[in-house]
Design an enzyme around this catalytic site. Structure first.
Site, short mmCIF file in Angstrom:
data_model
loop_
_atom_site.label_atom_id
_atom_site.label_comp_id
_atom_site.label_asym_id
_atom_site.label_seq_id
_atom_site.Cartn_x
_atom_site.Cartn_y
_atom_site.Cartn_z
N ASN A 112 72.59 23.92 36.75
CA ASN A 112 71.31 23.99 36.06
C ASN A 112 70.16 23.62 36.99
OD1 ASN A 112 70.26 24.51 33.65
ND2 ASN A 112 70.63 22.48 32.76
N THR A 123 63.24 22.63 34.49
CA THR A 123 61.91 22.22 34.96
C THR A 123 61.88 20.69 34.99
OG1 THR A 123 61.02 24.18 33.89
CG2 THR A 123 59.44 22.49 34.51
N ALA A 148 61.11 38.96 40.21
CA ALA A 148 61.62 39.91 39.20
C ALA A 148 61.35 39.36 37.81
CB ALA A 148 63.12 40.15 39.41
N LEU A 197 58.82 40.92 34.89
CA LEU A 197 59.33 41.28 33.56
C LEU A 197 58.52 40.56 32.48
CD1 LEU A 197 63.17 41.22 34.29
CD2 LEU A 197 61.79 43.24 33.70
N CYS A 221 64.76 31.31 31.22
CA CYS A 221 64.39 31.71 32.58
C CYS A 221 62.92 32.04 32.79
CB CYS A 221 65.22 32.90 33.01
SG CYS A 221 66.97 32.56 32.86
N PHE A 222 62.37 32.89 31.93
CA PHE A 222 61.05 33.43 32.25
C PHE A 222 60.00 32.33 32.46
CE2 PHE A 222 61.60 37.93 30.26
CZ PHE A 222 62.42 38.26 31.31
N ARG A 237 67.25 28.38 23.78
CA ARG A 237 66.31 27.73 24.69
C ARG A 237 64.97 28.48 24.74
NH1 ARG A 237 70.11 27.16 29.85
NH2 ARG A 237 70.89 29.10 28.95
#
Ligand code: UGA
Length: 437
Positions: free
Chosen positions: A71, A74, A203, A207, A256-257, A326
């Site tokens: 992991n 943040t 990437a 997106l 992720c984003f 999440r």
């Protein structure tokens, strides 16, 4: 790792983790994550050339190639809190590898990490190498949840970054050969280490940026009478723009984003590029705004008050076909509605009730206004409004005439994913609203 085991039967794959409960779950009939098609793959290869174990030291000793897949959340504390990646697990793995390695190893970064983290890993390994040689490669993952098996079976590309030295090139080739078991060679891209690390963050940023762009336009569509799906379709036909990732929504979620963009922005600032940082951060700001805009629209449509009104939230996962919650937009929507003292009833086909409570109100805390139903019908019965937050296929085929009959009137419906036939719902008597419609 399951896919490598499936496609490369000559390779022994051992997944090791300190978390014994997690490993036990992977060894059981009930896998710890829901991902369509994964059960079958694991069932086929587990015990053959895929193994799950808590024997970390032994796993390191026996391996020629070690994928680091920990992991990288943040950071929540200290310098860079809320933006930078917390690299403590990466560092601890590097130290374990150095401690237990008994020969040369190829270390592959699979975790998404800030650019130049490979240097940290190399540094720790070199300082503790006891004479062994290590090559560090970057091999970011591009699969999306819910479609992981298809994405891994036929990836658009596999990216491998390594040092442009003879040792580095040899390590890159070793990993290329692993993927070449099923991925056409021309889809395997090799770069230097930093390009590969950077390409992963970029990437995801691109997106997410497309989603924030179309979501920003959804607000303008609502104000002007344009239909965002029609706009998206029209612009997507331009081959330079392309049709994918233009679906307006209540906002993007997932692990992720947001994390990767904040990380990218933090890197930009670190390297003295505050304008670039601000540009990318605006993608996340737009996403937050969109989530709250959706809740505000519910409140304003329901005559500016939802206090004590029952609102059914359909879907809680951040997208369909996963039980991952999440950063799901459902969390923000539920919190906003609870802050307005609504009675929120959530239904999700895959997310367990305790997880919904934990995500919305926090572990161990109580919120009597938040309940979880075991079907969409149960959630909607007696509700003033329905909010569709995840695009689960089963919501498309619900008996809306029945649902409407069992709701309070007027019955409101807010489709946060634009998956329903709003004109038809209106003929059934719903006050139906979509995103950007
Ligand atoms: C994303 C990337 O798509 C993967 O390529 C990447 O490997 C992965 O992150 C990662 O870094 O691990 P994922 O987050 O699993 O994958 O799922 P996506 O399909 O990208 O969806 C992300 C969010 O965007 C979801 O909430 C989804 O509903 C939303 N979305 C997606 C939209 O709102 N509109 C769209 O047009 C597409």
């Amino acid at each position: 790792m399951a896919m490598i085991a499936l496609k490369a039967p000559g390779i022994q794959v051992t997944v090791v983790d300190l978390n014994a409960a997690r490993i036990a779950a992977w060894n059981s009939g009930d896998l710890p994550i829901y991902e369509p098609g994964l059960d079958e793959v694991v069932r086929q290869v587990r015990g053959r050339n895929l193994h799950f174990s808590t024997a970390v030291a032994e796993g390191i000793r026996d391996a020629d190639i070690i994928f680091v897949s920990v992991n990288t959340p943040t950071k929540t504390y200290g310098v860079g809190a809320g933006r930078a990646a917390d690299l403590r697990y990466i560092e601890s793995v590097a130290r374990s590898i150095a401690e237990h390695a008994n020969g040369p190893k190829i270390i592959v970064e699979k975790s998404t990490i800030p650019v130049k983290t490979a240097e940290t890993i190399k540094d720790i390994l070199a300082a503790n190498s006891r004479g062994h040689t290590f090559q560090v490669l970057s091999n970011p993952e591009f699969l999306a949840e819910g479609t992981a098996i298809a994405d891994l079976t036929a990836p658009d590309r596999v990216l491998i970054g390594g040092e442009r030295t003879p040792g580095g090139e040899a390590a890159i080739q070793t990993l290329v050969d692993v993927y070449a078991n099923w991925v056409p060679r021309e889809r395997i891209i090799t770069t230097n280490l930093w390009s590969s690390e950077m390409a992963k963050l970029v990437a995801n940023a691109f997106l997410a940026q497309r989603i924030s762009s179309i979501n920003s336009i959804s607000a303008l569509c609502e104000a002007t009478g344009a239909d965002v799906d029609e706009v998206a379709h029209a612009i997507g036909r331009d081959s330079r723009i392309g049709p994918k990732f233009l679906k307006a929504s209540v906002g993007f979620g997932g692990s992720c984003f947001q994390k990767d963009i904040l990380n990218l922005a933090y890197l930009c600032e670190h390297f003295g590029l505050p304008e670039v940082a601000a540009y990318w951060e605006s993608v996340v700001r737009m996403n937050d705004w969109q989530k709250h805009r959706f809740s505000r629209r519910i409140v304003s449509s329901l005559y500016n008050t939802v206090a004590e009104k029952r609102i059914a939230v359909l879907g809680f996962a951040f997208k369909k076909d996963t039980n991952d919650t999440r950063e799901s937009p459902a969390i923000a929507v539920c919190r906003d509605l609870l802050a307005e003292q609504a009675r929120v009833v959530v239904y999700d086909p895959k997310v367990p009730a305790h997880e919904i409570h934990e995500e919305v109100v926090g572990k161990g805390k109580q919120e009597p206004r938040l309940t979880v139903a075991s079907s969409a019908y149960e959630a909607a019965a007696g509700a003033h409004a329905i909010a569709v937050v995840t695009e689960w296929d089963e919501f498309k085929t619900l008996d809306f005439a029945r649902i409407q009959a069992e709701m309070k009137h007027p019955a409101f419906l807010f489709d946060g994913r634009n998956i329903l036939d709003l004109p038809r719902l209106r003929t059934l008597g719903f006050r139906a609203h979509g995103i950007g419609k």
